[in-house]
Design a protein around this motif. Structure first.
Motif: not given
Ligand SMILES: [Zn+2]
Length: 334
Positions: A176, A186, A188, A193
């Motif tokens: 990340h 991503c 996340c 990332c």
């Protein structure tokens, strides 16, 4: 409790798909894992099911090792558990794992109480890196970074023989780190990332996007026209068959990874970067362009001091590292 009183330490590698459990001699021995067993996690059956499965695997592994090598229950020092995170290591709590569906789950103490042994919890990628450092390709270096390429991209940092956890146990999330400021979204929540480009699903997604926009490739044939069945493994398969488009996807993957790794090399100046996971099966198709990309980007003095190599403990690094984490936490040495 003295180290000399104990013969063995148990390692647990809890993953979204499989649970792997094994026993290491307390001095590591020759790195062979005793009583090694692997079972499916089946997280959809609930947290209690998973804990019961870990517990029964530990008990069975202990019985096997005692039967094969002699000894008594007291000869086992304890259990190291590697789990997906984020974690509260000191509290032994899994804060959140999308793969297992757990929130604020006191995994360490539930396992410890069930098997009546002390236990320690750490992040799975940290454990895999520590395993390679203790008994794998990194056993002669002090400072190394591990990168595991799979469904996600995990990372672990070992500095002077100790896992570097950061101030809130979140260090080492190499997957990340941003490699494209306005890049792909991503899981996340961030954009660009490394994981959004070079994880297994990201490699497959990039390959499919190219085909959908007209790239000429044997990939559709390999999946009987069902593009949704293309995985990273299908891409390597096509690379091995000499498919130029698949090779291009692999070279791009190596470029993204090379950018991420150059960041690590410049930031930490490690002696070694160990790469694990299915993607490493691509061998030179991956490592040659990857190293070239790192060379293009990293400081020469840092790069010259750093080996970039594949992991050597596939399937057992997590268990070995979890055992090492227990030993380090309990006795202060590995
Ligand atoms: Zn991310």
């Amino acid at each position: 409790m003295s180290l000399a009183d104990k013969k063995w330490v148990i390692g647990v590698d809890l993953g979204g798909t499989n649970i792997v459990v094994g026993v290491l001699p307390i001095d590591g021995g020759d790195g062979e894992v005793l009583g090694l067993r692997s079972e499916t996690t089946e997280a959809q059956r609930g947290a209690k099911f998973v804990v019961d499965r870990i517990t029964s695997m530990i008990e069975a592994t202990r019985r096997d090792v005692m039967a094969a090598h002699g000894g008594k229950p007291d000869d086992f020092a304890g259990v190291g558990i590697g789990s997906p995170g984020p974690l509260d290591r000191k509290g032994g709590i899994v804060i959140n794992t999308p793969n297992l569906g757990w929130r604020n789950f006191p995994l360490r103490d539930l396992v410890s109480n069930a098997v009546n042994l002390p236990a320690v919890l750490d992040n799975d990628a940290n454990c895999a890196t520590y395993g390679e450092w203790w008994l794998g390709v990194g056993k002669n270096v002090n400072t190394l970074v591990g990168i595991t390429l799979g469904t996600g991209i995990g990372g672990g940092i070992v500095l002077d023989g100790e896992i570097f956890h950061g101030v809130s146990d979140a260090a080492g999330e190499i997957g990340h780190t941003t490699i494209e400021a306005n890049g792909r979204k991503c899981k996340c929540g961030n954009y660009g990332c490394l994981e959004a480009y070079a994880s297994g699903p990201a490699i497959a997604a990039r390959a499919v996007e190219g085909i959908e926009t007209g790239a000429d490739s044997m990939l559709p044939e390999l999946v009987h026209g069902r593009l949704e069945d293309i995985t990273a493994a299908t891409v390597y398969e096509a690379v091995v068959f000499g498919d130029p488009y698949a090779n291009e996807v692999m070279r791009e993957t190596a470029k993204f990874l090379g950018a991420g790794i150059a960041n690590v090399v410049n930031m930490l100046n490690p002696e070694m970067i160990v790469i694990a996971g299915g993607v490493t099966k691509a061998g030179d198709h991956l490592f040659v362009p990857l190293k070239a990309e790192v060379r293009r980007r990293a400081f020469r003095s840092a790069l010259d001091a750093c080996q970039i190599c594949p992991a050597t403990l596939p399937g057992t690094a997590g268990v070995i590292g979890a055992a090492a984490v227990f030993k380090k936490d309990t006795y202060g040495v590995v």
